[in-house]
Design a protein around this motif. Structure first.
Motif, mmCIF file in Angstrom:
data_model
loop_
_atom_site.group_PDB
_atom_site.id
_atom_site.type_symbol
_atom_site.label_atom_id
_atom_site.label_comp_id
_atom_site.label_asym_id
_atom_site.label_seq_id
_atom_site.Cartn_x
_atom_site.Cartn_y
_atom_site.Cartn_z
ATOM 1 N N HIS A 111 -4.907 8.915 1.774
ATOM 2 C CA HIS A 111 -5.503 7.707 1.198
ATOM 3 C C HIS A 111 -4.431 6.956 0.418
ATOM 4 O O HIS A 111 -3.376 7.510 0.091
ATOM 5 C CB HIS A 111 -6.686 8.063 0.283
ATOM 6 N N PRO A 112 -4.677 5.675 0.055
ATOM 7 C CA PRO A 112 -3.682 4.906 -0.698
ATOM 8 C C PRO A 112 -3.608 5.364 -2.143
ATOM 9 O O PRO A 112 -4.579 5.872 -2.702
ATOM 10 C CB PRO A 112 -4.191 3.463 -0.592
ATOM 11 N N THR B 274 0.852 -1.190 0.000
ATOM 12 C CA THR B 274 0.000 0.000 0.000
ATOM 13 C C THR B 274 0.884 1.236 0.000
ATOM 14 O O THR B 274 2.126 1.143 0.057
ATOM 15 C CB THR B 274 -0.945 -0.002 1.219
ATOM 16 N N THR B 275 0.278 2.391 -0.107
ATOM 17 C CA THR B 275 0.963 3.673 0.093
ATOM 18 C C THR B 275 0.027 4.568 0.885
ATOM 19 O O THR B 275 -1.156 4.270 1.051
ATOM 20 C CB THR B 275 1.305 4.386 -1.244
ATOM 21 N N VAL B 276 0.548 5.690 1.370
ATOM 22 C CA VAL B 276 -0.281 6.723 1.993
ATOM 23 C C VAL B 276 0.071 8.054 1.334
ATOM 24 O O VAL B 276 1.170 8.580 1.517
ATOM 25 C CB VAL B 276 -0.073 6.804 3.519
ATOM 26 N N HIS B 277 -0.872 8.565 0.554
ATOM 27 C CA HIS B 277 -0.695 9.846 -0.123
ATOM 28 C C HIS B 277 -1.342 10.952 0.699
ATOM 29 O O HIS B 277 -2.492 10.831 1.132
ATOM 30 C CB HIS B 277 -1.329 9.785 -1.514
ATOM 31 N N TRP B 278 -0.616 12.052 0.909
ATOM 32 C CA TRP B 278 -1.103 13.193 1.688
ATOM 33 C C TRP B 278 -1.718 14.197 0.710
ATOM 34 O O TRP B 278 -1.069 15.112 0.229
ATOM 35 C CB TRP B 278 0.043 13.803 2.491
ATOM 36 N N HIS B 279 -3.000 14.008 0.440
ATOM 37 C CA HIS B 279 -3.690 14.741 -0.611
ATOM 38 C C HIS B 279 -3.857 16.210 -0.219
ATOM 39 O O HIS B 279 -4.484 16.527 0.781
ATOM 40 C CB HIS B 279 -5.060 14.099 -0.853
ATOM 41 N N GLY B 280 -3.291 17.095 -1.047
ATOM 42 C CA GLY B 280 -3.387 18.531 -0.818
ATOM 43 C C GLY B 280 -2.213 19.110 -0.060
ATOM 44 O O GLY B 280 -2.122 20.330 0.098
ATOM 45 N N MET B 281 -1.299 18.256 0.406
ATOM 46 C CA MET B 281 -0.178 18.708 1.230
ATOM 47 C C MET B 281 0.979 19.176 0.354
ATOM 48 O O MET B 281 1.306 18.567 -0.653
ATOM 49 C CB MET B 281 0.279 17.566 2.142
ATOM 50 N N GLN B 282 1.585 20.297 0.747
ATOM 51 C CA GLN B 282 2.822 20.767 0.122
ATOM 52 C C GLN B 282 3.961 20.001 0.794
ATOM 53 O O GLN B 282 4.284 20.259 1.956
ATOM 54 C CB GLN B 282 2.985 22.266 0.351
ATOM 55 N N ILE B 283 4.573 19.079 0.072
ATOM 56 C CA ILE B 283 5.437 18.094 0.694
ATOM 57 C C ILE B 283 6.509 17.661 -0.310
ATOM 58 O O ILE B 283 6.263 17.641 -1.520
ATOM 59 C CB ILE B 283 4.581 16.888 1.151
ATOM 60 N N PRO B 284 7.729 17.339 0.147
ATOM 61 C CA PRO B 284 8.732 16.824 -0.788
ATOM 62 C C PRO B 284 8.228 15.574 -1.509
ATOM 63 O O PRO B 284 7.503 14.751 -0.934
ATOM 64 C CB PRO B 284 9.925 16.508 0.117
ATOM 65 N N ALA B 285 8.628 15.426 -2.768
ATOM 66 C CA ALA B 285 8.116 14.328 -3.590
ATOM 67 C C ALA B 285 8.420 12.958 -2.989
ATOM 68 O O ALA B 285 7.627 12.023 -3.130
ATOM 69 C CB ALA B 285 8.687 14.427 -5.007
ATOM 70 N N ILE B 286 9.534 12.810 -2.303
ATOM 71 C CA ILE B 286 9.894 11.497 -1.750
ATOM 72 C C ILE B 286 8.963 11.093 -0.616
ATOM 73 O O ILE B 286 8.920 9.918 -0.236
ATOM 74 C CB ILE B 286 11.355 11.464 -1.241
ATOM 75 N N TYR B 287 8.203 12.056 -0.062
ATOM 76 C CA TYR B 287 7.263 11.756 1.018
ATOM 77 C C TYR B 287 5.801 11.919 0.596
ATOM 78 O O TYR B 287 4.898 11.853 1.432
ATOM 79 C CB TYR B 287 7.546 12.660 2.220
ATOM 80 N N ASP B 288 5.577 12.119 -0.691
ATOM 81 C CA ASP B 288 4.227 12.384 -1.191
ATOM 82 C C ASP B 288 3.308 11.184 -1.026
ATOM 83 O O ASP B 288 2.091 11.334 -0.937
ATOM 84 C CB ASP B 288 4.316 12.795 -2.667
ATOM 85 N N MET C 26 -9.163 1.981 -1.362
ATOM 86 C CA MET C 26 -9.986 3.038 -0.784
ATOM 87 C C MET C 26 -11.377 2.507 -0.453
ATOM 88 O O MET C 26 -11.950 2.845 0.583
ATOM 89 C CB MET C 26 -10.068 4.224 -1.736
ATOM 90 N N THR C 27 -11.921 1.664 -1.345
ATOM 91 C CA THR C 27 -13.245 1.105 -1.096
ATOM 92 C C THR C 27 -13.248 0.233 0.154
ATOM 93 O O THR C 27 -14.219 0.217 0.921
ATOM 94 C CB THR C 27 -13.712 0.290 -2.322
ATOM 95 N N ARG C 28 -12.184 -0.478 0.395
ATOM 96 C CA ARG C 28 -12.117 -1.328 1.597
ATOM 97 C C ARG C 28 -12.079 -0.498 2.878
ATOM 98 O O ARG C 28 -12.384 -1.007 3.956
ATOM 99 C CB ARG C 28 -10.906 -2.250 1.529
ATOM 100 N N GLY C 29 -11.692 0.801 2.758
ATOM 101 C CA GLY C 29 -11.797 1.652 3.937
ATOM 102 C C GLY C 29 -10.622 2.535 4.245
ATOM 103 O O GLY C 29 -10.628 3.247 5.261
#
Length: 482
Positions: free
Chosen positions: A157-158, A114-128, A168-171
Protein backbone atom coordinates in the motif's frame (compact mmCIF):
# COMPACT_ATOMS: atom_id res chain seq x y z
CA UNK A 1 -31.22 6.44 -6.50
CA UNK A 2 -31.04 9.00 -3.65
CA UNK A 3 -27.70 10.66 -2.86
CA UNK A 4 -25.31 8.60 -0.75
CA UNK A 5 -24.89 10.30 2.61
CA UNK A 6 -22.93 9.93 5.82
CA UNK A 7 -23.32 6.85 8.07
CA UNK A 8 -24.19 9.18 10.94
CA UNK A 9 -27.37 10.27 9.18
CA UNK A 10 -28.33 7.37 6.94
CA UNK A 11 -27.97 3.60 6.91
CA UNK A 12 -27.14 1.96 3.60
CA UNK A 13 -29.81 -0.61 2.74
CA UNK A 14 -29.25 -3.97 1.07
CA UNK A 15 -27.96 -4.25 -2.49
CA UNK A 16 -25.79 -1.94 -4.55
CA UNK A 17 -28.81 -0.08 -5.88
CA UNK A 18 -30.98 -0.18 -2.78
CA UNK A 19 -32.59 2.87 -1.25
CA UNK A 20 -31.12 4.55 1.78
CA UNK A 21 -33.13 4.43 4.98
CA UNK A 22 -33.24 7.19 7.56
CA UNK A 23 -32.05 5.94 10.94
CA UNK A 24 -33.18 8.91 12.97
CA UNK A 25 -29.80 9.81 14.40
CA UNK A 26 -29.13 13.50 14.76
CA UNK A 27 -26.02 15.32 13.69
CA UNK A 28 -23.48 15.37 16.50
CA UNK A 29 -24.92 12.34 18.27
CA UNK A 30 -23.19 9.05 17.56
CA UNK A 31 -25.25 5.94 16.93
CA UNK A 32 -24.11 2.43 16.17
CA UNK A 33 -24.44 1.08 12.64
CA UNK A 34 -26.10 -2.29 12.08
CA UNK A 35 -26.42 -4.04 8.73
CA UNK A 36 -26.86 -7.53 10.23
CA UNK A 37 -29.67 -9.31 8.40
CA UNK A 38 -30.32 -6.40 6.01
CA UNK A 39 -28.09 -7.16 3.00
CA UNK A 40 -29.18 -9.01 -0.14
CA UNK A 41 -25.75 -10.46 -1.11
CA UNK A 42 -26.58 -9.92 -4.76
CA UNK A 43 -23.13 -10.06 -6.33
CA UNK A 44 -20.40 -12.70 -6.52
CA UNK A 45 -17.22 -11.96 -4.61
CA UNK A 46 -14.48 -10.53 -6.81
CA UNK A 47 -11.17 -12.40 -6.50
CA UNK A 48 -8.04 -10.28 -7.09
CA UNK A 49 -6.13 -11.81 -10.02
CA UNK A 50 -2.70 -13.29 -9.48
CA UNK A 51 -0.11 -10.90 -10.90
CA UNK A 52 1.76 -12.36 -13.89
CA UNK A 53 5.52 -12.52 -13.62
CA UNK A 54 8.53 -13.37 -15.75
CA UNK A 55 11.93 -14.81 -14.90
CA UNK A 56 14.86 -12.53 -15.70
CA UNK A 57 18.24 -13.78 -16.88
CA UNK A 58 19.60 -13.44 -13.34
CA UNK A 59 16.82 -15.69 -12.01
CA UNK A 60 14.74 -12.90 -10.47
CA UNK A 61 10.96 -13.15 -10.58
CA UNK A 62 9.84 -9.86 -12.15
CA UNK A 63 6.46 -8.22 -11.55
CA UNK A 64 5.03 -5.09 -13.17
CA UNK A 65 2.82 -2.72 -11.16
CA UNK A 66 1.33 0.49 -12.55
CA UNK A 67 -0.46 2.86 -10.19
CA UNK A 68 -3.09 4.76 -12.14
CA UNK A 69 -6.42 6.55 -11.90
CA UNK A 70 -9.61 4.85 -13.08
CA UNK A 71 -13.33 4.56 -12.51
CA UNK A 72 -15.36 1.86 -10.76
CA UNK A 73 -19.11 1.21 -10.71
CA UNK A 74 -19.95 0.33 -7.11
CA UNK A 75 -23.46 1.80 -7.43
CA UNK A 76 -25.45 2.02 -10.68
CA UNK A 77 -26.33 5.69 -10.11
CA UNK A 78 -22.83 7.08 -10.66
CA UNK A 79 -19.31 5.80 -11.29
CA UNK A 80 -16.71 6.34 -8.57
CA UNK A 81 -13.30 7.84 -9.39
CA UNK A 82 -10.77 5.33 -8.07
CA UNK A 83 -7.07 4.49 -8.08
CA UNK A 84 -5.59 1.05 -8.51
CA UNK A 85 -2.58 -1.02 -9.47
CA UNK A 86 -2.82 -2.56 -12.96
CA UNK A 87 -6.53 -1.73 -12.92
CA UNK A 88 -9.16 0.67 -11.69
CA UNK A 89 -9.33 -0.41 -8.02
CA UNK A 90 -7.06 -2.39 -5.68
CA UNK A 91 -4.23 -4.43 -7.18
CA UNK A 92 -3.35 -7.98 -8.18
CA UNK A 93 -2.04 -10.51 -5.70
CA UNK A 94 1.71 -10.88 -5.97
CA UNK A 95 2.91 -14.38 -5.11
CA UNK A 96 6.47 -15.66 -4.69
CA UNK A 97 8.28 -18.37 -2.79
CA UNK A 98 10.80 -18.15 0.02
CA UNK A 99 14.32 -18.10 -1.42
CA UNK A 100 13.28 -16.37 -4.65
CA UNK A 101 14.76 -13.10 -5.76
CA UNK A 102 11.93 -10.67 -6.52
CA UNK A 103 12.01 -7.52 -8.65
CA UNK A 104 9.00 -5.21 -8.99
CA UNK A 105 8.89 -2.47 -11.62
CA UNK A 106 6.51 0.13 -10.17
CA UNK A 107 5.29 2.80 -12.58
CA UNK A 108 3.52 5.87 -11.22
CA UNK A 109 0.89 7.05 -13.71
CA UNK A 110 -1.00 8.98 -11.03
CA UNK A 111 -1.17 12.78 -10.91
CA UNK A 112 0.42 12.73 -7.42
CA UNK A 113 3.62 11.31 -5.93
CA UNK A 114 3.17 7.92 -4.29
CA UNK A 115 5.13 5.06 -2.72
CA UNK A 116 4.61 1.31 -2.42
CA UNK A 117 5.33 -0.12 1.02
CA UNK A 118 5.71 -3.92 1.34
CA UNK A 119 3.92 -4.36 4.65
CA UNK A 120 5.31 -7.26 6.69
CA UNK A 121 8.21 -7.96 4.32
CA UNK A 122 11.77 -8.47 5.56
CA UNK A 123 13.44 -6.14 3.09
CA UNK A 124 16.37 -3.68 2.86
CA UNK A 125 15.36 -0.21 4.04
CA UNK A 126 16.06 1.38 0.65
CA UNK A 127 13.34 -0.85 -0.87
CA UNK A 128 10.85 -0.68 2.01
CA UNK A 129 8.65 1.80 0.15
CA UNK A 130 8.16 4.19 3.04
CA UNK A 131 7.91 7.97 2.84
CA UNK A 132 11.60 8.12 1.84
CA UNK A 133 11.10 6.17 -1.41
CA UNK A 134 8.74 8.57 -3.19
CA UNK A 135 7.88 7.87 -6.85
CA UNK A 136 7.16 11.07 -8.74
CA UNK A 137 4.35 11.18 -11.34
CA UNK A 138 5.60 9.55 -14.52
CA UNK A 139 8.58 7.94 -12.77
CA UNK A 140 9.44 4.29 -12.14
CA UNK A 141 10.90 2.59 -9.08
CA UNK A 142 12.39 -0.91 -9.22
CA UNK A 143 13.03 -2.48 -5.80
CA UNK A 144 14.51 -5.97 -5.62
CA UNK A 145 15.20 -8.34 -2.75
CA UNK A 146 15.48 -12.03 -1.90
CA UNK A 147 12.56 -13.36 0.13
CA UNK A 148 13.86 -14.88 3.35
CA UNK A 149 10.95 -15.35 5.73
CA UNK A 150 8.29 -17.97 6.44
CA UNK A 151 5.14 -18.39 4.35
CA UNK A 152 2.75 -15.54 5.18
CA UNK A 153 -0.04 -13.27 3.99
CA UNK A 154 1.47 -9.81 3.46
CA UNK A 155 0.27 -6.75 1.57
CA UNK A 156 1.32 -3.55 -0.17
CA UNK A 157 0.00 0.00 0.00
CA UNK A 158 1.13 3.66 -0.31
CA UNK A 159 3.07 5.32 2.49
CA UNK A 160 3.29 8.98 1.46
CA UNK A 161 3.74 11.13 4.55
CA UNK A 162 0.50 13.00 5.21
CA UNK A 163 -1.31 11.44 2.22
CA UNK A 164 -1.49 7.73 3.00
CA UNK A 165 -5.12 7.65 4.17
CA UNK A 166 -6.31 9.52 1.07
CA UNK A 167 -4.38 7.31 -1.37
CA UNK A 168 -5.40 4.07 0.33
CA UNK A 169 -9.02 5.21 0.39
CA UNK A 170 -8.92 5.89 -3.35
CA UNK A 171 -8.01 2.23 -3.83
CA UNK A 172 -4.26 1.62 -3.63
CA UNK A 173 -4.02 -1.73 -1.83
CA UNK A 174 -3.00 -5.26 -2.79
CA UNK A 175 -2.02 -8.59 -1.26
CA UNK A 176 1.40 -10.27 -1.39
CA UNK A 177 1.47 -13.99 -0.58
CA UNK A 178 4.76 -15.60 0.39
CA UNK A 179 4.84 -19.36 -0.06
CA UNK A 180 7.14 -21.50 2.06
CA UNK A 181 10.00 -23.64 0.87
CA UNK A 182 8.49 -26.78 2.40
CA UNK A 183 5.18 -28.68 2.55
CA UNK A 184 1.86 -26.84 2.83
CA UNK A 185 1.02 -28.12 6.35
CA UNK A 186 -2.18 -29.74 5.07
CA UNK A 187 -3.88 -26.37 4.46
CA UNK A 188 -6.12 -25.60 1.46
CA UNK A 189 -4.01 -24.15 -1.37
CA UNK A 190 -6.11 -23.57 -4.53
CA UNK A 191 -6.17 -19.81 -4.95
CA UNK A 192 -9.65 -18.37 -5.32
CA UNK A 193 -11.33 -21.74 -4.73
CA UNK A 194 -10.47 -23.06 -1.26
CA UNK A 195 -7.67 -20.53 -0.54
CA UNK A 196 -9.42 -17.17 -0.78
CA UNK A 197 -8.05 -13.65 -0.17
CA UNK A 198 -10.38 -11.24 1.64
CA UNK A 199 -9.35 -7.57 1.52
CA UNK A 200 -11.81 -5.95 3.96
CA UNK A 201 -12.39 -2.19 3.84
CA UNK A 202 -15.07 0.39 4.54
CA UNK A 203 -16.13 3.44 2.53
CA UNK A 204 -18.59 6.31 2.60
CA UNK A 205 -19.90 7.54 -0.75
CA UNK A 206 -20.68 11.18 -1.49
CA UNK A 207 -23.77 12.20 -3.43
CA UNK A 208 -21.87 12.21 -6.75
CA UNK A 209 -20.69 8.62 -6.21
CA UNK A 210 -17.15 9.57 -5.16
CA UNK A 211 -15.44 8.27 -2.02
CA UNK A 212 -15.32 10.54 0.99
CA UNK A 213 -11.58 10.96 1.55
CA UNK A 214 -11.47 13.25 4.59
CA UNK A 215 -11.53 11.76 8.08
CA UNK A 216 -14.91 11.43 9.80
CA UNK A 217 -13.84 10.47 13.36
CA UNK A 218 -10.83 11.04 15.63
CA UNK A 219 -9.65 7.57 14.58
CA UNK A 220 -9.91 8.42 10.87
CA UNK A 221 -12.22 7.54 8.01
CA UNK A 222 -15.10 5.33 9.11
CA UNK A 223 -17.36 4.15 6.30
CA UNK A 224 -20.96 2.94 6.22
CA UNK A 225 -20.42 0.58 3.27
CA UNK A 226 -18.21 -2.49 3.53
CA UNK A 227 -16.09 -3.59 0.57
CA UNK A 228 -14.66 -7.10 0.34
CA UNK A 229 -12.16 -7.32 -2.52
CA UNK A 230 -13.96 -4.25 -3.86
CA UNK A 231 -17.36 -6.03 -3.83
CA UNK A 232 -20.41 -4.72 -1.95
CA UNK A 233 -22.70 -7.29 -0.28
CA UNK A 234 -20.97 -10.25 -1.97
CA UNK A 235 -21.44 -14.00 -1.81
CA UNK A 236 -18.93 -16.80 -2.34
CA UNK A 237 -19.92 -20.23 -3.65
CA UNK A 238 -18.23 -22.93 -1.59
CA UNK A 239 -17.45 -26.26 -3.25
CA UNK A 240 -15.16 -27.84 -0.65
CA UNK A 241 -15.74 -28.88 2.97
CA UNK A 242 -12.93 -26.59 4.17
CA UNK A 243 -11.94 -23.12 2.95
CA UNK A 244 -8.89 -21.11 3.94
CA UNK A 245 -9.59 -17.38 4.18
CA UNK A 246 -6.69 -14.93 4.13
CA UNK A 247 -8.21 -11.95 5.95
CA UNK A 248 -6.60 -8.53 5.62
CA UNK A 249 -7.98 -5.59 7.57
CA UNK A 250 -7.19 -2.95 4.94
CA UNK A 251 -9.44 -0.32 6.51
CA UNK A 252 -7.68 2.85 7.54
CA UNK A 253 -9.48 3.23 10.89
CA UNK A 254 -12.03 0.46 11.53
CA UNK A 255 -11.38 -2.47 13.88
CA UNK A 256 -13.22 -5.64 12.82
CA UNK A 257 -14.31 -8.37 15.23
CA UNK A 258 -14.85 -11.30 12.88
CA UNK A 259 -17.32 -14.10 13.53
CA UNK A 260 -20.19 -15.88 11.82
CA UNK A 261 -23.95 -15.35 11.90
CA UNK A 262 -24.45 -18.79 13.49
CA UNK A 263 -21.58 -18.28 15.97
CA UNK A 264 -19.76 -21.30 14.58
CA UNK A 265 -16.22 -22.11 15.62
CA UNK A 266 -13.53 -21.54 13.00
CA UNK A 267 -9.81 -22.18 13.15
CA UNK A 268 -7.00 -19.63 13.11
CA UNK A 269 -3.95 -21.09 11.36
CA UNK A 270 -1.83 -17.99 10.76
CA UNK A 271 -1.31 -14.34 11.66
CA UNK A 272 0.72 -11.40 10.32
CA UNK A 273 4.03 -13.18 9.97
CA UNK A 274 3.05 -16.73 9.11
CA UNK A 275 1.50 -20.04 10.07
CA UNK A 276 0.93 -20.81 13.76
CA UNK A 277 2.49 -23.85 15.45
CA UNK A 278 -0.98 -25.37 15.94
CA UNK A 279 -4.55 -24.58 14.86
CA UNK A 280 -6.50 -22.41 17.30
CA UNK A 281 -10.32 -22.76 17.41
CA UNK A 282 -12.17 -19.48 18.07
CA UNK A 283 -15.62 -17.91 17.64
CA UNK A 284 -14.36 -14.32 17.37
CA UNK A 285 -11.21 -12.77 15.94
CA UNK A 286 -10.47 -9.06 16.34
CA UNK A 287 -8.11 -7.41 13.84
CA UNK A 288 -7.11 -3.75 13.83
CA UNK A 289 -6.01 -1.89 10.68
CA UNK A 290 -3.05 -3.58 9.00
CA UNK A 291 -3.37 -6.93 10.80
CA UNK A 292 -3.90 -10.20 8.93
CA UNK A 293 -5.06 -13.68 9.83
CA UNK A 294 -5.49 -16.96 8.00
CA UNK A 295 -8.50 -18.97 9.10
CA UNK A 296 -9.97 -22.30 8.01
CA UNK A 297 -13.76 -22.64 8.00
CA UNK A 298 -15.60 -25.94 7.57
CA UNK A 299 -18.94 -26.05 5.75
CA UNK A 300 -21.89 -28.41 5.32
CA UNK A 301 -23.68 -28.86 2.02
CA UNK A 302 -26.39 -26.30 1.32
CA UNK A 303 -25.78 -23.97 4.25
CA UNK A 304 -25.39 -20.17 3.89
CA UNK A 305 -23.60 -18.65 6.89
CA UNK A 306 -22.54 -15.00 6.85
CA UNK A 307 -19.15 -13.62 7.87
CA UNK A 308 -19.82 -10.67 10.17
CA UNK A 309 -18.09 -8.06 12.30
CA UNK A 310 -19.41 -7.93 15.86
CA UNK A 311 -19.22 -5.15 18.46
CA UNK A 312 -15.95 -4.91 20.33
CA UNK A 313 -14.50 -3.08 23.31
CA UNK A 314 -11.83 -0.58 22.27
CA UNK A 315 -11.21 0.74 25.77
CA UNK A 316 -12.68 4.15 24.99
CA UNK A 317 -15.55 6.00 26.63
CA UNK A 318 -19.04 5.07 25.44
CA UNK A 319 -19.44 7.96 23.00
CA UNK A 320 -15.93 7.56 21.53
CA UNK A 321 -16.37 3.78 21.27
CA UNK A 322 -19.54 4.31 19.22
CA UNK A 323 -17.90 6.93 16.97
CA UNK A 324 -15.00 4.55 16.35
CA UNK A 325 -17.39 1.80 15.23
CA UNK A 326 -16.93 -0.30 18.34
CA UNK A 327 -20.69 -0.92 18.69
CA UNK A 328 -21.34 -1.67 15.00
CA UNK A 329 -22.78 -5.01 13.80
CA UNK A 330 -21.92 -5.64 10.17
CA UNK A 331 -22.71 -8.30 7.60
CA UNK A 332 -19.71 -8.78 5.31
CA UNK A 333 -19.85 -11.88 3.10
CA UNK A 334 -22.34 -14.70 2.58
CA UNK A 335 -21.07 -18.23 1.89
CA UNK A 336 -23.24 -20.47 -0.29
CA UNK A 337 -22.23 -24.09 0.12
CA UNK A 338 -23.01 -26.30 -2.87
CA UNK A 339 -25.32 -29.29 -2.49
CA UNK A 340 -22.30 -31.55 -2.76
CA UNK A 341 -18.90 -30.59 -1.34
CA UNK A 342 -15.49 -32.04 -2.12
CA UNK A 343 -14.04 -33.80 0.91
CA UNK A 344 -11.34 -32.03 2.91
CA UNK A 345 -9.10 -33.65 5.49
CA UNK A 346 -9.08 -32.41 9.06
CA UNK A 347 -6.28 -30.08 10.02
CA UNK A 348 -3.26 -31.73 11.65
CA UNK A 349 -2.68 -31.19 15.35
CA UNK A 350 0.52 -29.27 14.59
CA UNK A 351 1.28 -27.08 11.57
CA UNK A 352 4.89 -25.93 11.92
CA UNK A 353 7.53 -26.39 14.59
CA UNK A 354 6.81 -24.24 17.64
CA UNK A 355 7.34 -20.64 16.63
CA UNK A 356 10.76 -20.44 18.16
CA UNK A 357 11.96 -17.05 17.13
CA UNK A 358 15.46 -18.09 17.91
CA UNK A 359 15.43 -15.23 20.36
CA UNK A 360 18.36 -15.02 22.68
CA UNK A 361 18.22 -12.55 25.55
CA UNK A 362 17.25 -9.11 24.34
CA UNK A 363 20.20 -6.81 23.83
CA UNK A 364 18.19 -3.80 24.99
CA UNK A 365 14.78 -2.68 26.28
CA UNK A 366 13.15 0.51 24.97
CA UNK A 367 9.92 2.27 25.90
CA UNK A 368 7.38 4.00 23.64
CA UNK A 369 4.47 6.15 24.82
CA UNK A 370 1.58 6.79 22.40
CA UNK A 371 -0.42 9.92 23.24
CA UNK A 372 -1.98 12.88 21.39
CA UNK A 373 -0.57 11.84 17.97
CA UNK A 374 2.93 11.79 19.46
CA UNK A 375 5.31 8.92 20.19
CA UNK A 376 7.49 9.67 23.19
CA UNK A 377 6.38 13.29 22.99
CA UNK A 378 7.66 13.71 19.42
CA UNK A 379 5.86 14.18 16.15
CA UNK A 380 7.25 12.66 12.95
CA UNK A 381 10.27 14.45 11.46
CA UNK A 382 11.59 12.95 8.22
CA UNK A 383 15.07 14.29 8.98
CA UNK A 384 15.29 12.83 12.51
CA UNK A 385 16.42 9.31 13.42
CA UNK A 386 14.76 8.37 16.69
CA UNK A 387 16.38 5.01 17.39
CA UNK A 388 19.37 2.98 16.18
CA UNK A 389 19.39 -0.81 16.46
CA UNK A 390 21.84 -3.54 15.57
CA UNK A 391 21.10 -5.41 12.35
CA UNK A 392 19.82 -8.90 13.13
CA UNK A 393 19.66 -8.24 16.87
CA UNK A 394 16.79 -8.78 19.31
CA UNK A 395 15.25 -6.13 21.54
CA UNK A 396 12.28 -5.81 23.87
CA UNK A 397 10.01 -2.83 23.27
CA UNK A 398 7.41 -1.72 25.81
CA UNK A 399 4.67 0.15 23.92
CA UNK A 400 2.04 1.98 26.01
CA UNK A 401 -1.15 3.68 24.83
CA UNK A 402 -1.82 6.44 27.36
CA UNK A 403 -4.22 8.27 25.04
CA UNK A 404 -8.03 8.32 25.20
CA UNK A 405 -8.18 6.82 21.69
CA UNK A 406 -7.34 3.31 20.53
CA UNK A 407 -4.07 2.85 18.64
CA UNK A 408 -1.96 0.06 17.26
CA UNK A 409 1.77 -0.23 16.59
CA UNK A 410 3.43 -1.43 13.39
CA UNK A 411 7.17 -1.93 12.88
CA UNK A 412 8.66 -1.92 9.38
CA UNK A 413 11.19 -4.48 8.20
CA UNK A 414 10.86 -6.71 11.27
CA UNK A 415 8.66 -9.30 12.92
CA UNK A 416 8.02 -9.68 16.62
CA UNK A 417 6.39 -11.85 19.26
CA UNK A 418 3.95 -10.39 21.76
CA UNK A 419 5.33 -11.26 25.21
CA UNK A 420 2.30 -9.94 27.07
CA UNK A 421 -0.33 -7.22 27.11
CA UNK A 422 -0.83 -5.64 30.52
CA UNK A 423 1.09 -8.54 31.99
CA UNK A 424 -1.16 -11.21 30.46
CA UNK A 425 0.08 -13.68 27.87
CA UNK A 426 -1.39 -13.15 24.40
CA UNK A 427 -4.26 -15.35 23.29
CA UNK A 428 -2.95 -18.40 21.37
CA UNK A 429 -4.14 -16.98 18.03
CA UNK A 430 -1.76 -14.03 18.53
CA UNK A 431 1.22 -16.01 19.85
CA UNK A 432 3.05 -16.29 16.51
CA UNK A 433 4.98 -13.82 14.37
CA UNK A 434 3.42 -10.36 14.25
CA UNK A 435 4.23 -6.97 12.75
CA UNK A 436 1.25 -5.03 14.17
CA UNK A 437 -0.18 -5.12 17.69
CA UNK A 438 -3.49 -3.58 18.80
CA UNK A 439 -3.46 -1.31 21.86
CA UNK A 440 -6.80 -0.42 23.46
CA UNK A 441 -6.85 2.66 25.65
CA UNK A 442 -4.43 2.37 28.61
CA UNK A 443 -2.95 -0.91 27.36
CA UNK A 444 0.76 -1.73 27.33
CA UNK A 445 2.28 -4.40 25.10
CA UNK A 446 5.70 -5.95 25.56
CA UNK A 447 7.03 -7.19 22.24
CA UNK A 448 10.29 -8.93 21.41
CA UNK A 449 11.58 -7.94 17.97
CA UNK A 450 14.06 -9.64 15.67
CA UNK A 451 15.39 -6.86 13.46
CA UNK A 452 16.29 -6.93 9.80
CA UNK A 453 19.74 -8.33 8.96
CA UNK A 454 20.20 -5.50 6.42
CA UNK A 455 22.48 -2.81 7.83
CA UNK A 456 21.96 0.69 6.44
CA UNK A 457 22.86 3.66 8.67
CA UNK A 458 21.60 6.16 6.08
CA UNK A 459 18.08 4.87 5.34
CA UNK A 460 15.53 4.48 8.13
CA UNK A 461 12.69 2.09 8.69
CA UNK A 462 9.55 3.37 10.43
CA UNK A 463 7.37 2.44 13.37
CA UNK A 464 3.94 4.00 13.71
CA UNK A 465 0.29 3.71 14.57
CA UNK A 466 -1.51 1.97 11.69
CA UNK A 467 -4.69 3.94 12.18
CA UNK A 468 -3.64 5.78 9.05
CA UNK A 469 -4.97 9.21 9.98
CA UNK A 470 -2.84 9.06 13.13
CA UNK A 471 0.25 8.19 11.09
CA UNK A 472 -0.53 10.99 8.63
CA UNK A 473 -0.77 13.41 11.56
CA UNK A 474 2.71 12.43 12.72
CA UNK A 475 2.33 9.41 15.03
CA UNK A 476 5.48 7.83 13.57
CA UNK A 477 9.15 7.43 14.38
CA UNK A 478 12.21 6.23 12.51
CA UNK A 479 15.03 3.81 13.23
CA UNK A 480 18.09 2.62 11.40
CA UNK A 481 19.85 -0.74 11.52
CA UNK A 482 23.64 -0.60 11.80
Amino acid sequence: MPPLLSRRTFLLGSGAGAALMLTGCSIGKAEALSTAGTLDFADPLAIPPLAPSTLASDGARVFQLTAKAGSSLFHPAAPTPTWGYNGDFLGPTLRARRGEKVRVAVQNDLPDPTTVHWHGMQIPAIYDGSAHQVIAPGAQWVPEWTIDQPAATLWYHPHVHGKSEEQMTRGLTGMFIVDGDGPDQGLPTEYGVDDVPLIIQDRTFAGDGSFQVSSTTPEGLLGDTMLINGSINPYLIVRTEAVRLRILNAATARVFNFGFSDNRTFTVVGTDGGVLPAPVPVERLMLSPGERAEIVVRFKAGEQPVLQSHPQELGMSGELNIRAGGNDSLDLLQFRAATKLAAAAKLPASLVPPASLDLEDSSRTRGFILKDMYINGKIMDMSRIDETVGAGTVETWNVSNTDNLAHNFHVHGAQFRIIDIDGVNPQPEFAGWKDTVFLPVRATARIQIKFSPYADPATPYMYHCHFIRHADMGMMGQFTTV
